[in-house]
Design an enzyme around this catalytic site. Structure first.
Site, mmCIF file in Angstrom:
data_model
loop_
_atom_site.group_PDB
_atom_site.id
_atom_site.type_symbol
_atom_site.label_atom_id
_atom_site.label_comp_id
_atom_site.label_asym_id
_atom_site.label_seq_id
_atom_site.Cartn_x
_atom_site.Cartn_y
_atom_site.Cartn_z
ATOM 1 C CG HIS A 35 -2.054 -1.026 1.063
ATOM 2 N ND1 HIS A 35 -3.066 -0.988 0.274
ATOM 3 C CD2 HIS A 35 -2.206 -2.144 1.873
ATOM 4 C CE1 HIS A 35 -3.675 -2.101 0.603
ATOM 5 N NE2 HIS A 35 -3.145 -3.044 1.408
ATOM 6 C CE LYS A 63 -6.284 -5.977 -2.007
ATOM 7 N NZ LYS A 63 -5.244 -5.410 -1.374
ATOM 8 C CD GLU A 64 -13.341 -8.083 -8.060
ATOM 9 O OE1 GLU A 64 -13.474 -7.029 -8.636
ATOM 10 O OE2 GLU A 64 -13.038 -9.138 -8.233
ATOM 11 C CG ASN A 66 -3.523 -3.071 -3.509
ATOM 12 O OD1 ASN A 66 -3.448 -3.807 -2.601
ATOM 13 N ND2 ASN A 66 -2.368 -2.112 -3.723
ATOM 14 C CB THR A 67 -5.829 1.867 -2.002
ATOM 15 O OG1 THR A 67 -7.276 1.947 -2.474
ATOM 16 C CG2 THR A 67 -5.779 3.564 -1.809
ATOM 17 C CG HIS A 135 -6.675 -4.195 6.866
ATOM 18 N ND1 HIS A 135 -6.915 -4.759 5.740
ATOM 19 C CD2 HIS A 135 -8.067 -3.482 7.089
ATOM 20 C CE1 HIS A 135 -8.061 -4.724 5.344
ATOM 21 N NE2 HIS A 135 -8.641 -3.890 5.982
#
Length: 145
Positions: A35, A63-64, A66-67, A135
């Site tokens: 991240h 993965k749909e 990700n930032t 997270h």
């Protein structure tokens, strides 16, 4: 016999205490890897996500979303302390961050994942453990009054 059991319990407790910081640091390293990238751009989503092997947890599926946070690790880490405020069971940044949100547009399995990047300026909500971010939960639209 009682002494043996007591010794075994003490050994297990000391091993557990030692492993907790290692577990946090492992999750923190994963958070950084996944991240934080000050050099990220909207055109690098495919390349970076593939290079970092970012997938849905425990699978090889794309993965749909990700930032990536465009900041230093210390700036993001400070959200867990004085630059953040409680937000449910998370910490929310008091100031907005520049972020790149990569959303899946095609592909099912790594390395064929294709992403569309968007640049945003948002507050971030993260989970912290022992003062370390572990997270990324979401970005939050923030309007100044």
């Amino acid at each position: 016999m009682r002494i043996l059991v007591t010794c075994m319990v003490l050994v297990l407790l000391s091993a557990n205490v030692r492993s907790q910081p290692e577990a946090v640091s492992e999750r923190y390293r994963k958070f950084i890897n996944q991240h934080i990238n000050a050099d990220m751009s909207i055109n690098k989503c495919d390349k970076e996500i593939n290079k970092l092997k970012i997938t849905k947890t425990g699978s090889n599926e794309c993965k749909e979303t990700n930032t990536f946070i465009l900041a230093t690790t210390n700036l993001v880490k400070s959200v867990c302390k004085d630059a953040g405020e409680p937000y449910n069971n998370l910490m929310k940044s008091t100031k907005p961050f520049s972020i790149i949100v990569c959303k899946l547009k095609g592909g099912q399995r790594r390395p064929h994942c294709q992403y569309r990047g968007q640049s945003r300026t948002r507050r971030i909500a993260i989970a912290c453990e022992d003062g370390f971010p572990v997270h990324f939960d979401r970005d939050i639209v923030h309007f100044e009054n």
